[in-house]
Design a protein around this motif. Structure first.
Motif, PDB file in Angstrom:
ATOM      1  N   THR A 116       0.852  -1.192   0.000  1.00 24.86           N
ATOM      2  CA  THR A 116       0.000   0.000   0.000  1.00 24.86           C
ATOM      3  C   THR A 116       0.889   1.243   0.000  1.00 24.86           C
ATOM      4  O   THR A 116       1.998   1.217   0.550  1.00 24.86           O
ATOM      5  N   ALA A 117       0.397   2.329  -0.574  1.00 26.05           N
ATOM      6  CA  ALA A 117       1.204   3.535  -0.811  1.00 26.05           C
ATOM      7  C   ALA A 117       1.944   4.022   0.434  1.00 26.05           C
ATOM      8  O   ALA A 117       3.134   4.347   0.365  1.00 26.05           O
ATOM      9  N   TYR A 118       1.262   4.065   1.618  1.00 25.40           N
ATOM     10  CA  TYR A 118       1.922   4.644   2.794  1.00 25.40           C
ATOM     11  C   TYR A 118       3.047   3.753   3.333  1.00 25.40           C
ATOM     12  O   TYR A 118       3.868   4.186   4.124  1.00 25.40           O
ATOM     13  N   LYS A 119       3.076   2.471   2.888  1.00 28.82           N
ATOM     14  CA  LYS A 119       4.132   1.552   3.328  1.00 28.82           C
ATOM     15  C   LYS A 119       5.353   1.581   2.415  1.00 28.82           C
ATOM     16  O   LYS A 119       6.413   1.057   2.771  1.00 28.82           O
ATOM     17  N   VAL A 120       5.213   2.171   1.244  1.00 29.99           N
ATOM     18  CA  VAL A 120       6.318   2.182   0.276  1.00 29.99           C
ATOM     19  C   VAL A 120       7.469   3.052   0.797  1.00 29.99           C
ATOM     20  O   VAL A 120       7.244   4.181   1.244  1.00 29.99           O
ATOM     21  N   PRO A 121       8.711   2.520   0.786  1.00 27.09           N
ATOM     22  CA  PRO A 121       9.848   3.308   1.271  1.00 27.09           C
ATOM     23  C   PRO A 121      10.017   4.633   0.538  1.00 27.09           C
ATOM     24  O   PRO A 121       9.875   4.694  -0.686  1.00 27.09           O
ATOM     25  N   LYS A 122      10.271   5.674   1.324  1.00 30.46           N
ATOM     26  CA  LYS A 122      10.580   6.979   0.731  1.00 30.46           C
ATOM     27  C   LYS A 122      12.084   7.092   0.475  1.00 30.46           C
ATOM     28  O   LYS A 122      12.521   7.878  -0.351  1.00 30.46           O
ATOM     29  N   LEU A 123      12.861   6.319   1.246  1.00 27.99           N
ATOM     30  CA  LEU A 123      14.319   6.398   1.140  1.00 27.99           C
ATOM     31  C   LEU A 123      14.912   5.006   0.995  1.00 27.99           C
ATOM     32  O   LEU A 123      14.463   4.053   1.647  1.00 27.99           O
ATOM     33  N   VAL A 124      15.936   4.906   0.144  1.00 27.74           N
ATOM     34  CA  VAL A 124      16.645   3.643  -0.072  1.00 27.74           C
ATOM     35  C   VAL A 124      18.137   3.920   0.073  1.00 27.74           C
ATOM     36  O   VAL A 124      18.669   4.845  -0.536  1.00 27.74           O
ATOM     37  N   GLU A 125      18.797   3.114   0.909  1.00 23.85           N
ATOM     38  CA  GLU A 125      20.242   3.265   1.077  1.00 23.85           C
ATOM     39  C   GLU A 125      20.917   1.914   0.839  1.00 23.85           C
ATOM     40  O   GLU A 125      20.459   0.886   1.342  1.00 23.85           O
ATOM     41  N   PHE A 126      21.992   1.929   0.051  1.00 19.61           N
ATOM     42  CA  PHE A 126      22.743   0.694  -0.202  1.00 19.61           C
ATOM     43  C   PHE A 126      23.999   0.669   0.663  1.00 19.61           C
ATOM     44  O   PHE A 126      24.684   1.678   0.822  1.00 19.61           O
ATOM     45  N   ARG A 127      24.296  -0.514   1.216  1.00 18.92           N
ATOM     46  CA  ARG A 127      25.506  -0.690   2.021  1.00 18.92           C
ATOM     47  C   ARG A 127      26.182  -2.016   1.677  1.00 18.92           C
ATOM     48  O   ARG A 127      25.551  -2.911   1.105  1.00 18.92           O
ATOM     49  N   ASP A 128      27.437  -2.126   2.083  1.00 22.10           N
ATOM     50  CA  ASP A 128      28.161  -3.385   1.881  1.00 22.10           C
ATOM     51  C   ASP A 128      27.744  -4.433   2.895  1.00 22.10           C
ATOM     52  O   ASP A 128      27.807  -5.635   2.631  1.00 22.10           O
ATOM     53  N   GLU A 129      27.332  -3.987   4.086  1.00 25.42           N
ATOM     54  CA  GLU A 129      26.856  -4.915   5.108  1.00 25.42           C
ATOM     55  C   GLU A 129      25.948  -4.172   6.079  1.00 25.42           C
ATOM     56  O   GLU A 129      25.987  -2.949   6.171  1.00 25.42           O
ATOM     57  N   LEU A 130      25.137  -4.949   6.821  1.00 26.55           N
ATOM     58  CA  LEU A 130      24.228  -4.378   7.811  1.00 26.55           C
ATOM     59  C   LEU A 130      24.738  -4.698   9.211  1.00 26.55           C
ATOM     60  O   LEU A 130      25.333  -5.757   9.431  1.00 26.55           O
TER      61      LEU A 130
END
Length: 552
Positions: A521-535
């Motif tokens: 659903t629209a309100y659940k869609v991420p506004k921000l995406v960040e890529f990393r080598d590890e978490l």
């Protein structure tokens, strides 16, 4: 709520267990070493230890602890990864009538100081690799004795010498330290062999473990787990798996650290009771070496967290292993994600059973029945003699199908936190333990964790659960790992952010967001995406959303 789940118990699983079947863990240990004498109890670095050897070594270690003046009930801390020394120390402490204080070897000096002081530990068994950490706080925490061990100490000569030499001088994994009250682990065993051993009569209310919680809400707290708590949970776990087990024949892969409550009960204690062979993996983060080790054993049981199973599935050589003996793959510690469970089942022809537990519950609360054919997306049904209810913010029980906080009652629930009456009163209400987890039950009594209360994201008044976002993003073929968190947003209060590790370098932010729009659903869609080598992860591989939130 009514125990509607009991009608879903597989054949052979009882509705109730006897929490007083054994007086203590020591009684179970004594029965097992007598019953399975010549069977292999533990394997590590290709060296096997039989139940007979375990009996002798733990007796000597118990006698040593008593010989240095430690008394019944004294807390003794253990700080090491999965090595043969761990069960020797663990069962030695319990046989001496003392209390085990499990310590994460990766703790900083500050964290170690807190745990040793809070538990009032009298002695510390520590791997030499971490002795420099203790040295920093040795003047602040007065211990009677520090017992030091090297990685290879329980291996035969000359392998012992070679391993310890390589670890110290070639790999330089043992930073320098100076300790005046230290004694070598092998010397302690020799001294114990010549000392008298006094067997104490242990009762159900005696403390077996001081098991420290992760400390996500302030300083970590010591959950007081009695012998009765632990015996009850072993009886509950046994009741659930016994119809599938061949006592004295099972081989369990122990990759999660034994100082963590999950592996402690599910692997170490359960398969001690059933005479199983525990294959100890010292460093599961070295996935290629882990897969190579798996190839040496016809294993029937493996436990892990979602990231561990995911890591194995993405490691070359894993798909070529022989899985014909595999009976149980048990996932816990964090949510098992459907894409991982589906891939696991397809490859191994065995479902990934998700279970749920808490340190304060010794830990098992629910598990999926062993006879399920496919991943259910739930944490399963309560183990025997366990009650669960879902409540609202006022503690009022909610009807089936409505999400709320999960409360648990049963003989495995701790009496409280050490020295924390306020925290105990806040968590235990009329015998019910308030878990802090948001869950929902269906009409068959299967429970599903919606999320941790504190991890929930509030977007324009709507509750958004990170687990749901993560499962969707993880199902994208180019994603390896993902964490979802809430970040401040001027118009909606919070917005969803995903931090992920790519499986395919070509993955873009646009692809992730478009994929989420198709599935959320629209309100659940991420506004921000960040890529990393590890978490960031805990010692057992659980992704630390908290750390990501703090960075924000």
């Amino acid at each position: 709520m009514e125990r509607i789940w009991q009608k879903r118990y597989p054949k052979g699983v009882p509705n109730e267990i006897d929490a007083d079947h054994y007086a203590s863990l020591v009684e179970i240990f004594d029965e097992s070493v007598e019953k399975y004498k010549d069977k292999v109890a533990y394997v590590n670095m290709d060296h096997e230890m039989s139940f007979n050897e375990l009996d002798k070594q733990t007796r000597d270690f118990a006698a040593y602890l008593q010989s240095i003046g430690l008394k019944k009930g004294d807390p003794v801390a253990v700080m090491m990864p999965n090595l043969l020394q761990y069960p020797v120390a663990l069962f030695g402490i319990l046989r001496a009538g003392m209390t085990v204080v499990n310590v994460n070897p990766l703790y900083t000096a500050r964290e170690l100081k807190h745990q040793l002081a809070d538990s009032n530990s009298k002695a510390l068994v520590i791997l030499k690799n971490f002795a420099h950490t203790y040295e920093k706080i040795k003047d602040d925490v007065k211990l009677d004795k520090v017992i030091l061990t090297g990685i290879g100490d329980m291996l035969p000569v000359p392998k012992r010498w070679i391993v310890n030499f390589v670890v110290k001088y070639i790999k330089k994994m043992v930073p320098a330290y100076k300790l005046s009250n230290g004694v070598d682990f092998r010397d302690a065993l020799k001294k114990g062999a010549n000392a008298e051993f006094e067997k104490h009569e242990m009762k159900g209310e005696d403390l077996a473990f001081l098991q420290y919680t992760g400390g996500t809400t302030g300083p970590s707290k010591g959950a007081m787990l009695t012998h009765r708590n632990m015996v009850a949970n072993l009886e509950q776990v046994s009741a659930v798996i016994a119809p599938m087990m061949n006592d004295g024949e099972e081989v369990v892969i122990t990759a999660l650290p034994l100082y963590h409550i999950f592996a402690l009960t599910a692997n170490c204690l359960t398969f001690m009771k059933h005479g199983g062979k525990n294959v100890l993996i010292t460093n599961p983060r070295d996935m290629p070496a882990f897969v190579k080790e798996l190839g040496k054993h016809q294993f029937s049981v493996i436990s892990g967290v979602n990231t561990l199973f995911n890591g194995l599935l993405n490691t070359p050589g894993f798909k070529d292993l022989d899985f014909k003996s595999l009976k149980i793959a048990l996932g816990g510690g964090m949510a098992v994600q459907k894409p991982v469970a589906d891939r696991w089942e397809k490859l191994t022809k065995s479902p990934l059973l998700e279970a749920y537990g808490l340190t304060e519950c010794a830990p098992a609360v629910t598990t999926n029945p062993y006879d399920i054919e496919h991943y259910t997306g739930s944490i399963g049904i309560p183990v025997p003699s366990t009650d669960i209810m879902i409540v609202d913010e006022d503690g009022k029980e909610l009807p089936i199908g409505e999400p709320g906080e999960m409360w648990v009652k049963g003989p495995q629930v701790m009496p409280g936190y050490l020295g924390r009456p306020d925290a105990t009163a806040e968590s235990i209400k009329d015998g019910w333990f308030a878990t802090g987890d948001m869950a929902v039950a269906d009409e068959d009594g299967f429970f599903r964790i919606v999320d941790r209360k504190k991890d929930m994201i509030l977007v324009s008044g709507f509750n958004v659960y990170p687990n749901e976002i993560e499962e969707v993003v993880a199902s994208h073929e180019k994603v390896l790992e993902v964490a979802a968190i809430g970040v401040p947003h001027e118009s909606s209060g919070e917005a969803v952010k995903v931090v992920l590790v790519k499986k395919d370098p070509s993955l873009t932010e646009k692809e992730v967001i478009e994929f989420c729009r198709e599935n959320l659903t629209a309100y659940k869609v991420p506004k921000l995406v960040e890529f990393r080598d590890e978490l960031p992860k805990t010692n057992v591989g659980k992704i630390l959303r908290r750390e990501l939130r703090e960075e924000e």
